[in-house]
Motif scaffolding. Sequence first.
Motif, PDB file in Angstrom:
ATOM      1  N   GLU A 498       0.791  -1.233   0.000  1.00 12.69           N
ATOM      2  CA  GLU A 498       0.000   0.000   0.000  1.00 12.69           C
ATOM      3  C   GLU A 498       0.825   1.287   0.000  1.00 12.69           C
ATOM      4  O   GLU A 498       0.548   2.187  -0.801  1.00 12.69           O
ATOM      5  N   PRO A 499       1.846   1.416   0.853  1.00 11.29           N
ATOM      6  CA  PRO A 499       2.625   2.662   0.806  1.00 11.29           C
ATOM      7  C   PRO A 499       3.319   2.867  -0.534  1.00 11.29           C
ATOM      8  O   PRO A 499       3.598   3.983  -0.928  1.00 11.29           O
ATOM      9  N   GLY A 502      -0.252   2.650  -3.367  1.00 12.55           N
ATOM     10  CA  GLY A 502      -1.575   3.190  -3.042  1.00 12.55           C
ATOM     11  C   GLY A 502      -2.590   2.088  -2.827  1.00 12.55           C
ATOM     12  O   GLY A 502      -2.390   0.947  -3.255  1.00 12.55           O
TER      13      GLY A 502
ATOM     14  N   VAL B 168      -1.913  17.346   2.306  1.00 18.26           N
ATOM     15  CA  VAL B 168      -2.303  16.002   1.885  1.00 18.26           C
ATOM     16  C   VAL B 168      -3.651  16.143   1.182  1.00 18.26           C
ATOM     17  O   VAL B 168      -4.603  16.678   1.758  1.00 18.26           O
ATOM     18  N   GLU B 170      -6.456  14.016   0.051  1.00 18.75           N
ATOM     19  CA  GLU B 170      -6.930  12.635   0.210  1.00 18.75           C
ATOM     20  C   GLU B 170      -8.319  12.524  -0.390  1.00 18.75           C
ATOM     21  O   GLU B 170      -9.209  13.299  -0.031  1.00 18.75           O
ATOM     22  N   ASP B 173     -11.625   7.472  -5.051  1.00 20.20           N
ATOM     23  CA  ASP B 173     -11.158   7.376  -6.429  1.00 20.20           C
ATOM     24  C   ASP B 173     -12.295   7.509  -7.442  1.00 20.20           C
ATOM     25  O   ASP B 173     -12.789   6.518  -7.948  1.00 20.20           O
ATOM     26  N   LEU B 199       1.015  15.738  -0.997  1.00 18.49           N
ATOM     27  CA  LEU B 199       0.853  14.284  -1.092  1.00 18.49           C
ATOM     28  C   LEU B 199      -0.566  14.018  -1.563  1.00 18.49           C
ATOM     29  O   LEU B 199      -1.516  14.448  -0.931  1.00 18.49           O
ATOM     30  N   ASN B 201      -3.453  11.245  -2.678  1.00 13.09           N
ATOM     31  CA  ASN B 201      -3.724   9.837  -2.429  1.00 13.09           C
ATOM     32  C   ASN B 201      -5.197   9.518  -2.653  1.00 13.09           C
ATOM     33  O   ASN B 201      -6.063  10.300  -2.291  1.00 13.09           O
ATOM     34  N   TYR B 202      -5.455   8.368  -3.253  1.00 11.38           N
ATOM     35  CA  TYR B 202      -6.840   7.965  -3.496  1.00 11.38           C
ATOM     36  C   TYR B 202      -7.124   6.606  -2.878  1.00 11.38           C
ATOM     37  O   TYR B 202      -6.257   5.749  -2.830  1.00 11.38           O
ATOM     38  N   THR B 203      -8.336   6.428  -2.410  1.00 13.30           N
ATOM     39  CA  THR B 203      -8.754   5.138  -1.873  1.00 13.30           C
ATOM     40  C   THR B 203     -10.060   4.742  -2.547  1.00 13.30           C
ATOM     41  O   THR B 203     -10.784   5.607  -3.040  1.00 13.30           O
ATOM     42  N   GLU B 213      -2.962   4.460   5.556  1.00  8.24           N
ATOM     43  CA  GLU B 213      -3.167   5.809   5.021  1.00  8.24           C
ATOM     44  C   GLU B 213      -2.946   6.847   6.119  1.00  8.24           C
ATOM     45  O   GLU B 213      -2.243   7.838   5.915  1.00  8.24           O
ATOM     46  N   ARG B 216       0.580   7.180   7.133  1.00 11.08           N
ATOM     47  CA  ARG B 216       1.325   7.936   6.131  1.00 11.08           C
ATOM     48  C   ARG B 216       1.104   9.447   6.314  1.00 11.08           C
ATOM     49  O   ARG B 216       2.030  10.240   6.213  1.00 11.08           O
TER      50      ARG B 216
END
Lengths: 535, 430
Positions: A498-499, A502, B168, B170, B173, B199, B201-203, B213, B216
């Motif tokens: 994951e890091p 993603g 960040v 976040e 997606d 940074l 980031n997508y989830t 996550e 991070r």
Amino acid sequence: MRHWPKILILLLSLLFTQTDVAIAGDDSLHQIQVLLISNNFVEKTQAVSLLALHSHPRTEEILKAFLEGELYYRKSDKLLLIAKKQGRQYSISDALTGDELGVVKKREIKKIRSNNALRKKIRIVLARKELNSVDPTVRYQAVNAMLGNPDVGITSQLQDRLKLERDQKVRNILELALAITRLEGGEKEDRLSAVAAVSGSLEPVIRSKLESIVVDDPIEEVRVAAKESLNKISAKLQFYSFLETLFFGLSLGSVLVLAAIGLAITFGVMGVINMAHGELIMLGAYTTYVIQKAMPEFIGVSILFAIPAAFIVSGLVGILIEQTVIRHLYGRALETLLATFGISLILQQAVRSIFSPLNRSVVTPDWMSGSLEINSVLSLTYNRLYIIFFCLLVFVILFLILKRTSLGLQVRAVTQNRAMARAMGVRSSWVDAMTFGLGSGIAGVAGVALSQLTNVGPNLGQAYIVDSFMVVVFGGVGNLAGTLISGFSLGIANQFLEPWVGAVLAKIFILIFIILFIQKRPRGLFPQKGRSAEG
Amino acid sequence: MLALNVLKKTAVGLAAAAVLSGSAQAAGDTIKVGVLHSLSGTMAISETTLKDTVLMLVEEQNKKGGLLGKKLEAIVVDPASNWPLFAEKARELIEKEKVSAVFGAWTSVSRKSVLPVFEELNNLLFYPVQYEGEESSKNVFYTGAAPNTQAIPAVDYLMNDIGVKRWVLEGTDYVYPRTTNKILEAYLKAKGVSEKDILINYTPFGFSDWQSEVSRIKKFGSAGKKTAVVSTVNGDANVPFYKELGNQGVSAENIPVIAFSVGEEELSGIDTKPLVGHLAAWNYFMSVDSEENTAFIDAWHAYIKDKKRVTNDPMEATYIGFNMWVEAVKKAGTTDATAVQEAIIGIAVPNLSGGLSAMMPNHHITKPVLIGEIQADGQFEIVWETSGLVAGDAWSDYLPGSKDIIADWRAPLSCGNYNVKTGKCSGQNF
């Protein structure tokens, strides 16, 4: 009696100064009150600064109440209040005197709002007041809150405390806090000794201070020392971050194992493709919600009651499904799949009708929130820690049931050779129902655990059904230990990926890996061998 | 047997009523408005409230005597969170029911799905939800926020008032977070934020395993510079996200999270304790102190018969959109779509925060931008607001592809996609 006049003057002056102070105190208190009630956050900040310096005995209580959002004022006379909610009403007390003023309605009082900047300021003020607390842990936390804070007077306050401090742990952090202040400014020797003193500490403040020294410091020697110290820190950080990822992996793995282990019995041992497995998990989660609603006074223990309750609810629903539908479809995999898929839709809709389509909020008990701090970069969250242990416990109990009880013996007998087992007098249909009930009950128990991690809603089960099948198939159908190992390894692999790539890609990679793996070894990690393997 | 008889009678009665009302409609003494919100499926949670809002507004308007001397009649359909079905239901509303305007859609994909239908049949859609921009249709009125009336001011607030240096972004997606983050990234870079301080980031949808996550974010935020999270995380993935933030000790004081999709409705029914102090940016909060808002909340509670129900930003957008349509119809003297399109530009109606919102030529509206901090009771404390109203911008000024494009539906330009450099109008020109 020559002294009389002198004494008189002395007494008088004493009296006057006293009243002087009192008046000044009242004045500034009134000012603080006006500033606090203002809608302007700059004025509120001033009020907090004034309160911090004020000698009033209840400043600490007032600030604490402000921090907790319990500081109000009465609309009629602008009196500062500390109000605590009691059902639909508020019990109020005078903030300045502490006198109880009874219970009032919400309409009569107005909350003094705060924001992040203000709360942060109050925390620092309180920390400075708590620096001389009798409790060493309070003192430790107070110093911790002040780390790297540049407010005026903190340095001298810390130095004074260090002279008095006896507790070793508090001394250490005090020295660290003072070293941080020396890192900036001061002479070259000061900075060098400070760099040496903070070496090896993992506090983020120190890291960022050192980083800026490496770039900005005018003296080469200091820069080199800081660089070395930073390298040491980052080596340590890497190690802890590895540990952290491993923990995350174990935690995700335990969730996967919990979700899959019931399926490992119904699908793995009995060969039933149960698409309603996810909904049995969901029922367990909803049972937790109902139990919490039934005993609102005992949220802390409600979850312990929920475990057997969820086992029974899901287990009974499982037996019902087996008796009414699956029993008639043994040996017809495709039809079982379709029928159980239908059941999963029915169960979802039933929950929607009974509990509404909105997610239900399951409260996390206090003993499960927060985290176990190993050091300032590694902390393990309690809920996940408990779930890892819970998962192992469930696994061990299930393993024992299958290996050590007569039900387990009969289950194994029926799965190995149904005809032979029946010839030996095993009531195979009863064993089927019990096994299915056991698998379903375990799914319900998994639901209790999941209710602490994710949303309890009608779609909860769908999120886990694919993962569950993935784990069982990867681990090897019919093998409980395989499920355990496969769940944990998939969890760990996912968290290490994951890091890098993603969350979305990590999941895709895992799926691709499993597809390729199944091509090579269709029976999973630990295929059944010998007689129990199907022809 | 008795029960069955009663049932039969009611059924017959209902059928008769339906026939009667059908003939009444045919006589044409009502003006019909369509309500196109999902009442089942995943979006039902959010959209059902908006359906009720439109019904309440219609009822109130009828109490005031209707519109142009006629009663309003709401036609409710259920597109069931199914995007292609949105287009079918829109067509049904316009062709079969002959509605004069439609209030509806929530997700961007559902709006994109109905857009061709509205353009083909020349009808009006009032879209009440914040969205990613990059669109302006002759037939759609965007009463929710565009990125410059929500995301950009929120970032300005964090940058100037909180002193945030590291960001960040976040998001979930899909299209709204991706476009918004693209705009924000370009904006931040234009403001001098370097690449390594951002940074992104997508989830996935419904994500629940937030541990890495959040860890991070924590690491990213421990670099010594003030860090904030700009969250376009959607729907129920927010609950485990905030829970994990709380468990890992990320407090709003250290790393504030500002959300664009978390409002009062989303907060009702979850434990808000770990969220206190985190932020949200909207054009309306239930806690806004204004007479219009108090009246609206009272009316809503009376209509829905539940004092605990909250109000939120898309409801305000629906309220503004509905009133704008009413005013435009009055001004035009007809419900004809083309006439209303011309009449509505420049119309200003009261919003709920005590000001007037106006319809701009690009079919977006002017709104105040508010930043609120989440309180323990699930409400927001407003900590910042723009000094005036901000006009919604259809085409972002920060994206290379769209900065030269403007939308202006007044004659003679009449174009939703006009490139000022090349002087050409592409697409969407009906």
